[in-house]
Design a protein around this motif. Sequence first.
Motif, mmCIF file in Angstrom:
data_model
loop_
_atom_site.group_PDB
_atom_site.id
_atom_site.type_symbol
_atom_site.label_atom_id
_atom_site.label_comp_id
_atom_site.label_asym_id
_atom_site.label_seq_id
_atom_site.Cartn_x
_atom_site.Cartn_y
_atom_site.Cartn_z
ATOM 1 N N VAL A 107 0.837 -1.201 0.000
ATOM 2 C CA VAL A 107 0.000 0.000 0.000
ATOM 3 C C VAL A 107 0.877 1.258 0.000
ATOM 4 C CG1 VAL A 107 -1.701 1.304 1.320
ATOM 5 C CG2 VAL A 107 -1.885 -1.175 1.188
ATOM 6 N N ALA A 108 1.910 1.241 0.839
ATOM 7 C CA ALA A 108 2.762 2.431 0.949
ATOM 8 C C ALA A 108 3.460 2.728 -0.382
ATOM 9 C CB ALA A 108 3.795 2.237 2.059
ATOM 10 N N THR A 149 1.002 4.184 -2.740
ATOM 11 C CA THR A 149 0.675 5.553 -2.364
ATOM 12 C C THR A 149 1.751 6.496 -2.878
ATOM 13 O OG1 THR A 149 -0.345 4.689 -0.369
ATOM 14 C CG2 THR A 149 0.105 7.049 -0.429
ATOM 15 N N PHE A 162 -6.191 9.691 12.418
ATOM 16 C CA PHE A 162 -5.378 9.466 13.614
ATOM 17 C C PHE A 162 -6.060 10.192 14.769
ATOM 18 C CE2 PHE A 162 -2.589 9.556 9.871
ATOM 19 C CZ PHE A 162 -2.192 8.230 9.889
ATOM 20 N N LEU A 173 1.404 14.976 8.819
ATOM 21 C CA LEU A 173 1.945 13.638 8.592
ATOM 22 C C LEU A 173 1.948 13.292 7.106
ATOM 23 C CD1 LEU A 173 0.465 11.741 11.623
ATOM 24 C CD2 LEU A 173 2.844 11.636 10.900
ATOM 25 N N SER A 179 5.224 12.779 4.778
ATOM 26 C CA SER A 179 5.416 11.559 4.004
ATOM 27 C C SER A 179 5.817 11.892 2.577
ATOM 28 C CB SER A 179 4.115 10.751 4.012
ATOM 29 O OG SER A 179 4.172 9.712 3.073
ATOM 30 N N TYR A 231 12.171 9.253 8.019
ATOM 31 C CA TYR A 231 13.297 8.650 8.740
ATOM 32 C C TYR A 231 14.255 9.678 9.330
ATOM 33 C CZ TYR A 231 11.972 3.877 7.768
ATOM 34 O OH TYR A 231 11.298 2.685 7.758
ATOM 35 N N VAL A 271 5.765 9.771 12.999
ATOM 36 C CA VAL A 271 5.305 8.619 12.220
ATOM 37 C C VAL A 271 4.977 7.463 13.167
ATOM 38 C CG1 VAL A 271 5.865 6.969 10.411
ATOM 39 C CG2 VAL A 271 6.682 9.309 10.242
ATOM 40 N N PHE A 319 -3.089 1.147 9.652
ATOM 41 C CA PHE A 319 -3.721 0.985 8.340
ATOM 42 C C PHE A 319 -3.642 2.291 7.538
ATOM 43 C CE2 PHE A 319 -7.616 1.458 5.839
ATOM 44 C CZ PHE A 319 -7.621 0.293 5.082
ATOM 45 N N ALA A 378 -1.683 4.899 8.241
ATOM 46 C CA ALA A 378 -0.293 5.333 8.081
ATOM 47 C C ALA A 378 0.275 4.752 6.785
ATOM 48 C CB ALA A 378 0.543 4.893 9.278
ATOM 49 N N GLU A 379 -0.047 3.499 6.539
ATOM 50 C CA GLU A 379 0.407 2.851 5.314
ATOM 51 C C GLU A 379 -0.210 3.552 4.094
ATOM 52 O OE1 GLU A 379 2.283 -0.264 5.581
ATOM 53 O OE2 GLU A 379 2.450 -0.513 3.414
ATOM 54 N N ALA A 380 -1.477 3.929 4.217
ATOM 55 C CA ALA A 380 -2.185 4.526 3.081
ATOM 56 C C ALA A 380 -1.810 5.981 2.844
ATOM 57 C CB ALA A 380 -3.692 4.389 3.277
ATOM 58 N N ILE A 381 -0.979 6.569 3.703
ATOM 59 C CA ILE A 381 -0.449 7.882 3.340
ATOM 60 C C ILE A 381 1.041 7.753 3.003
ATOM 61 C CG2 ILE A 381 -2.157 9.288 4.565
ATOM 62 C CD1 ILE A 381 -0.172 9.668 6.816
ATOM 63 N N GLY A 382 1.492 6.538 2.814
ATOM 64 C CA GLY A 382 2.816 6.343 2.237
ATOM 65 C C GLY A 382 3.919 5.916 3.182
ATOM 66 N N TYR A 383 3.580 5.588 4.442
ATOM 67 C CA TYR A 383 4.621 5.125 5.362
ATOM 68 C C TYR A 383 4.629 3.599 5.388
ATOM 69 C CZ TYR A 383 4.707 9.924 7.134
ATOM 70 O OH TYR A 383 4.822 11.275 7.261
ATOM 71 N N ARG A 384 5.770 3.004 5.079
ATOM 72 C CA ARG A 384 5.868 1.548 5.122
ATOM 73 C C ARG A 384 5.988 1.144 6.588
ATOM 74 N NH1 ARG A 384 4.332 -2.536 3.846
ATOM 75 N NH2 ARG A 384 5.390 -4.328 2.965
ATOM 76 N N GLY A 387 8.799 -1.101 8.147
ATOM 77 C CA GLY A 387 10.112 -0.458 8.181
ATOM 78 C C GLY A 387 10.286 0.400 9.428
ATOM 79 N N TYR A 388 9.258 1.167 9.761
ATOM 80 C CA TYR A 388 9.335 2.029 10.936
ATOM 81 C C TYR A 388 9.349 1.211 12.220
ATOM 82 C CZ TYR A 388 8.790 6.008 7.923
ATOM 83 O OH TYR A 388 9.021 6.940 6.966
#
Lengths: 254, 359
Positions: A74-75, A78, A92, A103, A107, A113, B208, B217, B219-225, B228-229
């Motif tokens: 998904v990421a 996106t 959130f 956020l 992203s 990171y 993040v 769910f 967080a993933e859909a706005i581009g954060y894997r 990994g985090y």
Amino acid sequence: MSRVILETHDLTVRFGGHVAVDAVTCAFRAGELTAIVGPNGAGKTTYFNLISGQIPVSAGRVVLNGRDITRDSVAHRTRAGIGRAFQLTNLFPNLSVLENVRLVIQSKAGLGYRLLSMASGHSEVTDKAVAILDRVRLYEKRAQLVSELSHGDQRKLEVALLIALDPAVYMFDEPTAGMSVDEAPVVLDLIADLKAQKDRTILLVEHKMDVIARLADRIIVLHNGALAADGDPAEVIASDVVQEAYMGKELTDV
Amino acid sequence: MIVKLLSGDTPRSPVLAVILLAILVALAFAPFLFPGVRSVDTAARICIFIVLVASYDLMLGYGGIVSFAHTMFFGMGAYGVALASTHMGRGFDAVAVGALSGALLAAAIAFLIGLFSLRVRAIFFAMITLAVASAVAVLVSQLSGLTGGEDGLSFQTPRALTPAFRFGDELFGVRLNGRLLAYYLIFGVSLILFLLMLRVVNSPFGRVLQAIRENDFRAEAIGYRVVGYRVTVTCLSAFIAALAGALYAIWLRYVGPDTVLSFDIMVDILLMVVIGGMGTMYGAVIGAALLVLAQNYLQALMGMAAGAVAGLPVLPELMNADRWLLWLGVLFVLSIYFFPTGIVGRLRQRRQGRAAQGR
């Protein structure tokens, strides 16, 4: 005709013996707003989930800008340009309104990171987030926790997150569901603005025919998971078969 | 300046600020304020546990990841220092090599566990950490040739950190020896590590983590894997826990399975983070200070109480110094009941409640 951005080829998903989405082949072009209609349980949201990657496909392919993204997370999708707003508000809840939007911008800027800089120090991220909140008329409520917002404001924020993401493909799943008559136009105007940008591909799952009539360039009809009709809004709406069999009650409501 | 050191994350409650300041001052001047072997030992333990608990909070309170292997990471740092000092001979180079290799090993193991289990569900991670931690504890007690088995290892720390090393006579009645230096090494490193973690939770990365804890769910859909985090924070947390372990080894000049690897320490960490307040960092300070103090002085306190009520029925029995664990348990249950969000959460709530009334 403008460029094809997103394609699905024979896209299929089976849950046990039930075929929820059945070999849907469809292409979506830049600058085009496609409304996806069909009775409840026709597979509209599932089709969305397959495109944005929340559910793995059983067969078929999803292609974005000529690249096969069927197996991507998904990421990854996106970041490649598929953005999604959800039917059931999905935010959130214990973070502030501003932080929710920040956020998304963060992203996009690839700052996730950074461990040693201060989040609040990235003023460019905050500035962009503030601008978007202004646009969706939530600026006054930026410091509130999302869980304290009204349903309508949460829906607006849901749309704001997608606008902040600014993807190549916007996917809206009933963006005005449960919103009051006063609030819904704000969201619809935002979608109309996006459409006016011309280079964005917009997919819209919607039940309300007045919304579809106002915004859609094209309508596709799903029935039992399969593509039942595809074409110009006036034609699709007018076709008797679609009216009676596929739209069912929702159409006669309006 | 202070706000910057705290990464903009101020206590946000006057009472909390006063408590934290008191703890900081007490720890900074512990050898002078509370002279005596036992009290300085308690202060050093508090410093070390603050780092250990804060590193656990990084994972649990910010990342939403439950781990039962934190003592294992702690132990790796401790055994790293002990083994390096044994084999390389005493010296700061041995301490540095041991601490760093222990920390890197901890991070590497966290990486492997995380990669295999965090992809699926956070609960698998909890179960796998439990299994790995138990296996490592058994392994350490069995490999007696390398680790000293159940007896553990006594080793020599650099000469400058031992009581035999004198660099002056006395200052305010406190002997200026290597023990004092060792204490300030531990205090200084702990303070730096704590401020570092405070920075991390207020960095873009920290945000993040909070987003993932709230709604992975989305967080993933706005581009954060998400995986990994989660793996990154687990590695970071393990690395810092191992450094805390290294400090502990330096302080005790001894490591053993019961001291640095036992499951009791894991339970202590959990209690400290929950009592202090999860996801606040400052909760680690309060939780660690409170619990280490209770563990060290509750027994003595109860002995005094038992003496005071001697002659009365039942009460002396309840106050018997041997019952201190019972009272610690009561203390824990009460604090969970009255402060479900921890002490820090509770103090901040009061402030917010008042602010809301003022509006």
